[in-house]
Enzyme design. Structure first.
Site, mmCIF file in Angstrom:
data_model
loop_
_atom_site.group_PDB
_atom_site.id
_atom_site.type_symbol
_atom_site.label_atom_id
_atom_site.label_comp_id
_atom_site.label_asym_id
_atom_site.label_seq_id
_atom_site.Cartn_x
_atom_site.Cartn_y
_atom_site.Cartn_z
ATOM 1 N N GLU A 2 48.593 44.628 46.244
ATOM 2 C CA GLU A 2 49.001 44.745 44.841
ATOM 3 C C GLU A 2 48.339 43.637 44.025
ATOM 4 O OE1 GLU A 2 52.862 43.932 42.001
ATOM 5 O OE2 GLU A 2 53.247 44.522 44.082
ATOM 6 N N ARG A 50 47.887 39.991 35.672
ATOM 7 C CA ARG A 50 48.316 38.760 34.998
ATOM 8 C C ARG A 50 47.143 37.880 34.603
ATOM 9 N NH1 ARG A 50 53.334 36.748 38.895
ATOM 10 N NH2 ARG A 50 54.297 38.792 39.176
ATOM 11 N N THR A 79 52.416 44.501 37.791
ATOM 12 C CA THR A 79 52.718 43.960 36.464
ATOM 13 C C THR A 79 52.154 44.863 35.373
ATOM 14 O OG1 THR A 79 52.362 41.794 37.523
ATOM 15 C CG2 THR A 79 52.981 41.768 35.224
ATOM 16 N N LYS A 133 61.119 49.149 43.194
ATOM 17 C CA LYS A 133 60.970 47.730 43.497
ATOM 18 C C LYS A 133 62.230 47.022 43.008
ATOM 19 C CE LYS A 133 58.322 44.909 40.925
ATOM 20 N NZ LYS A 133 57.182 44.070 40.461
#
Length: 206
Positions: A44, A48, A71, A131
């Protein structure tokens, strides 16, 4: 063209999904090679940093790697991630605005949930895999057990504050298919060290 794996397939591939924050795309491919060699195929890459999309492109070149974007918080980022080759999408939370285009596109989606209302929103959208984030800050395994009880059909990937020490207890809870963690890629670690940490992490589930 082969069919994309489902999010259930992705979650059951490895006990641990490395959560990666990559500042330099040049490091992405060697990092992916080390993680895959250690047995962690699902990666993953969090959106960011400015290098994240290029990092996804580089990691996709590694045989055996299943590369996703994390994200992801809006449809524009989703589109950019898919364009970069992301095979699954992870978000810190769940909104219909984000979920609808991902679901409609048939891309495996792992949205973040923190409470019963989030799970019910996901179920309304036809989702059953989530998640649990931020896992430790939200009450840890005790909280997830309480949440999972009324939502017996759901499976989870706890992420946030999980360590190599605490991961086995999380993985011992049946609704948990995998955990997300950053401990397998500590800052300053060599690729040999990352591979060793990945190998240890890959053995955490039996």
């Amino acid at each position: 063209m082969t069919a994309s794996p489902s999010i259930a397939d992705v979650m059951q591939t490895s006990a641990v999904i490395p959560v990666l924050v990559i500042d330099d795309a040049a490091t992405a491919r060697p990092l992916a090679e080390a993680l895959v060699a250690g047995g962690l195929k699902v990666l993953e890459v969090t959106l960011r940093t400015p290098a994240a999309l290029d990092a996804i492109r580089e990691m996709k070149k590694v045989p055996g790697a299943i590369v996703g974007a994390g994200t992801v918080v809006n449809p524009d980022q989703f589109a950019q991630a898919v364009d970069a080759g992301a095979e699954f999408i992870v978000s810190p939370g769940l909104t219909q605005h984000l979920a609808r285009p991902i679901i409609d596109a048939g891309v495996p989606f792992l949205p973040g949930i923190a409470n019963a209302a989030d799970i019910m929103t996901g179920l309304d959208l036809g989702l059953t895999h989530f998640k649990f984030f931020p896992a430790e800050a939200n009450g840890g395994l005790k909280a997830l057990k309480a949440l999972a009880a009324p939502f017996y059909q759901c499976k989870f990937c706890p992420t946030g504050g999980i360590t190599e020490t605490s991961a086995p207890e999380w993985l011992g809870f049946a609704p948990v298919l995998c955990v997300g963690g950053s401990w397998v890629t500590p800052k300053g670690a060599s690729m040999a060290e990352v591979e060793a940490l990945a190998r240890a992490a890959s053995r955490l589930r039996g």
